[in-house]
Design a protein around this motif. Structure first.
Motif, PDB file in Angstrom:
ATOM      1  N   ARG A 133      -9.216 -11.821  -0.742  1.00 48.98           N
ATOM      2  CA  ARG A 133      -9.495 -12.410   0.452  1.00 48.98           C
ATOM      3  C   ARG A 133      -8.784 -11.662   1.656  1.00 48.98           C
ATOM      4  N   PHE A 134      -7.502 -10.744   0.902  1.00 48.41           N
ATOM      5  CA  PHE A 134      -6.957  -9.976   1.932  1.00 48.41           C
ATOM      6  C   PHE A 134      -7.019  -8.620   1.582  1.00 48.41           C
ATOM      7  N   THR A 135      -7.022  -7.686   2.590  1.00 45.46           N
ATOM      8  CA  THR A 135      -7.151  -6.075   2.329  1.00 45.46           C
ATOM      9  C   THR A 135      -6.128  -5.588   3.048  1.00 45.46           C
ATOM     10  N   ILE A 136      -5.458  -4.674   2.352  1.00 43.35           N
ATOM     11  CA  ILE A 136      -4.237  -3.835   3.201  1.00 43.35           C
ATOM     12  C   ILE A 136      -4.799  -2.518   3.367  1.00 43.35           C
ATOM     13  N   SER A 137      -4.728  -1.833   4.556  1.00 48.23           N
ATOM     14  CA  SER A 137      -5.345  -0.367   4.784  1.00 48.23           C
ATOM     15  C   SER A 137      -4.156   0.140   5.535  1.00 48.23           C
ATOM     16  N   ARG A 138      -4.345   1.662   5.848  1.00 48.05           N
ATOM     17  CA  ARG A 138      -3.401   2.424   6.617  1.00 48.05           C
ATOM     18  C   ARG A 138      -3.996   3.486   7.346  1.00 48.05           C
ATOM     19  N   ASP A 139      -3.380   3.970   8.435  1.00 52.71           N
ATOM     20  CA  ASP A 139      -3.755   5.391   8.882  1.00 52.71           C
ATOM     21  C   ASP A 139      -2.416   6.079   9.125  1.00 52.71           C
ATOM     22  N   ASN A 140      -2.222   7.018   8.160  1.00 53.74           N
ATOM     23  CA  ASN A 140      -0.889   7.880   8.405  1.00 53.74           C
ATOM     24  C   ASN A 140      -0.780   8.476   9.548  1.00 53.74           C
ATOM     25  N   TYR A 141      -2.024   9.038  10.193  1.00 56.55           N
ATOM     26  CA  TYR A 141      -1.987   9.735  11.599  1.00 56.55           C
ATOM     27  C   TYR A 141      -1.416   8.876  12.573  1.00 56.55           C
ATOM     28  N   GLU A 142      -1.880   7.525  12.787  1.00 50.84           N
ATOM     29  CA  GLU A 142      -1.663   6.480  13.589  1.00 50.84           C
ATOM     30  C   GLU A 142      -0.415   5.897  13.207  1.00 50.84           C
ATOM     31  N   LYS A 143       0.178   6.079  12.282  1.00 50.33           N
ATOM     32  CA  LYS A 143       1.677   5.426  11.621  1.00 50.33           C
ATOM     33  C   LYS A 143       1.285   3.818  11.730  1.00 50.33           C
TER      34      LYS A 143
ATOM     35  N   ILE B 135       0.734  -1.033   0.118  1.00 48.45           N
ATOM     36  CA  ILE B 135      -0.040   0.066   0.024  1.00 48.45           C
ATOM     37  C   ILE B 135       0.775   1.242  -0.055  1.00 48.45           C
ATOM     38  N   THR B 136       0.561   2.209  -0.726  1.00 49.88           N
ATOM     39  CA  THR B 136       1.304   3.359  -0.909  1.00 49.88           C
ATOM     40  C   THR B 136       0.870   4.239   0.176  1.00 49.88           C
ATOM     41  N   GLY B 137       1.567   5.541   0.121  1.00 45.06           N
ATOM     42  CA  GLY B 137       1.180   6.479   1.008  1.00 45.06           C
ATOM     43  C   GLY B 137       0.002   6.993   0.828  1.00 45.06           C
ATOM     44  N   ILE B 138      -0.795   7.043  -0.220  1.00 47.85           N
ATOM     45  CA  ILE B 138      -1.992   7.669  -0.732  1.00 47.85           C
ATOM     46  C   ILE B 138      -2.900   6.632  -0.585  1.00 47.85           C
ATOM     47  N   GLY B 139      -2.827   5.474  -0.548  1.00 44.99           N
ATOM     48  CA  GLY B 139      -3.514   4.381  -0.301  1.00 44.99           C
ATOM     49  C   GLY B 139      -3.667   3.324  -1.543  1.00 44.99           C
ATOM     50  N   THR B 140      -2.770   3.569  -2.316  1.00 44.22           N
ATOM     51  CA  THR B 140      -2.971   2.541  -3.641  1.00 44.22           C
ATOM     52  C   THR B 140      -2.390   1.209  -3.167  1.00 44.22           C
ATOM     53  N   THR B 141      -3.213   0.184  -3.320  1.00 40.29           N
ATOM     54  CA  THR B 141      -3.054  -1.160  -2.893  1.00 40.29           C
ATOM     55  C   THR B 141      -2.742  -2.142  -4.315  1.00 40.29           C
ATOM     56  N   ASN B 142      -1.842  -3.159  -4.063  1.00 37.90           N
ATOM     57  CA  ASN B 142      -1.666  -4.367  -4.979  1.00 37.90           C
ATOM     58  C   ASN B 142      -1.664  -5.580  -4.224  1.00 37.90           C
ATOM     59  N   TYR B 143      -1.728  -6.524  -4.596  1.00 36.76           N
ATOM     60  CA  TYR B 143      -2.072  -7.827  -4.028  1.00 36.76           C
ATOM     61  C   TYR B 143      -1.245  -9.029  -5.123  1.00 36.76           C
ATOM     62  N   THR B 144      -0.699 -10.035  -4.238  1.00 34.79           N
ATOM     63  CA  THR B 144      -0.332 -11.200  -5.228  1.00 34.79           C
ATOM     64  C   THR B 144      -1.755 -11.643  -5.559  1.00 34.79           C
ATOM     65  N   SER B 145      -1.702 -12.435  -6.588  1.00 33.45           N
ATOM     66  CA  SER B 145      -2.874 -13.472  -7.108  1.00 33.45           C
ATOM     67  C   SER B 145      -3.631 -14.380  -6.028  1.00 33.45           C
ATOM     68  N   SER B 146      -2.671 -14.937  -5.360  1.00 35.89           N
ATOM     69  CA  SER B 146      -3.358 -15.881  -4.374  1.00 35.89           C
ATOM     70  C   SER B 146      -4.362 -15.310  -3.572  1.00 35.89           C
ATOM     71  N   VAL B 147      -3.891 -14.184  -3.093  1.00 34.82           N
ATOM     72  CA  VAL B 147      -4.714 -13.362  -1.915  1.00 34.82           C
ATOM     73  C   VAL B 147      -5.838 -12.587  -2.346  1.00 34.82           C
ATOM     74  N   LYS B 148      -5.885 -12.344  -3.695  1.00 30.64           N
ATOM     75  CA  LYS B 148      -6.721 -11.240  -4.169  1.00 30.64           C
ATOM     76  C   LYS B 148      -8.027 -11.626  -3.890  1.00 30.64           C
TER      77      LYS B 148
END
Length: 122
Positions: free
Chosen positions: A66-76, A51-64
């Protein structure tokens, strides 16, 4: 002291869910791309997703799907939400904070956490 710490691993039955957390004590968290990796016994470490700093995500095919990546930049903090887990997802999961453009000369090295074990078994 700059560090990356993962948490949230554990044991779950097939079809279950887990949510991993990654806290990076860097000065400007928002500029780092966060990568989640995993390493199963006897296998090489593989990239799960990023996941990039602005929230763009990429996943390997085996987890697409099923898995989700997220972030909170304020909470680091970044998270890896894992749903519909399968036995083949069993591995040690690692979080990595990669500086902009992987410019290690400017920003210092990529930072790795110590890993957290995820076991999927009935």
């Amino acid at each position: 002291h700059v560090q990356v710490v993962e948490s949230g691993g554990g044991s779950v039955q097939p079809g279950g869910s887990l949510r991993l957390s990654c806290v990076a004590s860097v000065s400007i968290f928002s500029i780092y791309t966060i990568g989640w990796y995993r390493q199963a016994p006897g296998k090489q470490r593989e990239l799960v997703g990023t996941i990039t700093g602005i929230g763009t995500t990429n996943y390997t095919s085996s987890v697409k799907g099923r898995f989700t990546i997220s972030r909170d930049n304020y909470e680091k903090t970044a998270w890896l939400q894992m749903d519909n887990l399968k036995p083949e997802d069993t591995a040690v999961y690692y979080c990595m904070a990669d500086p902009p453009y992987s410019d290690y000369a400017l920003w210092g090295p990529a930072l790795w956490g110590q890993g957290t074990q995820v076991t999927v078994s009935s």
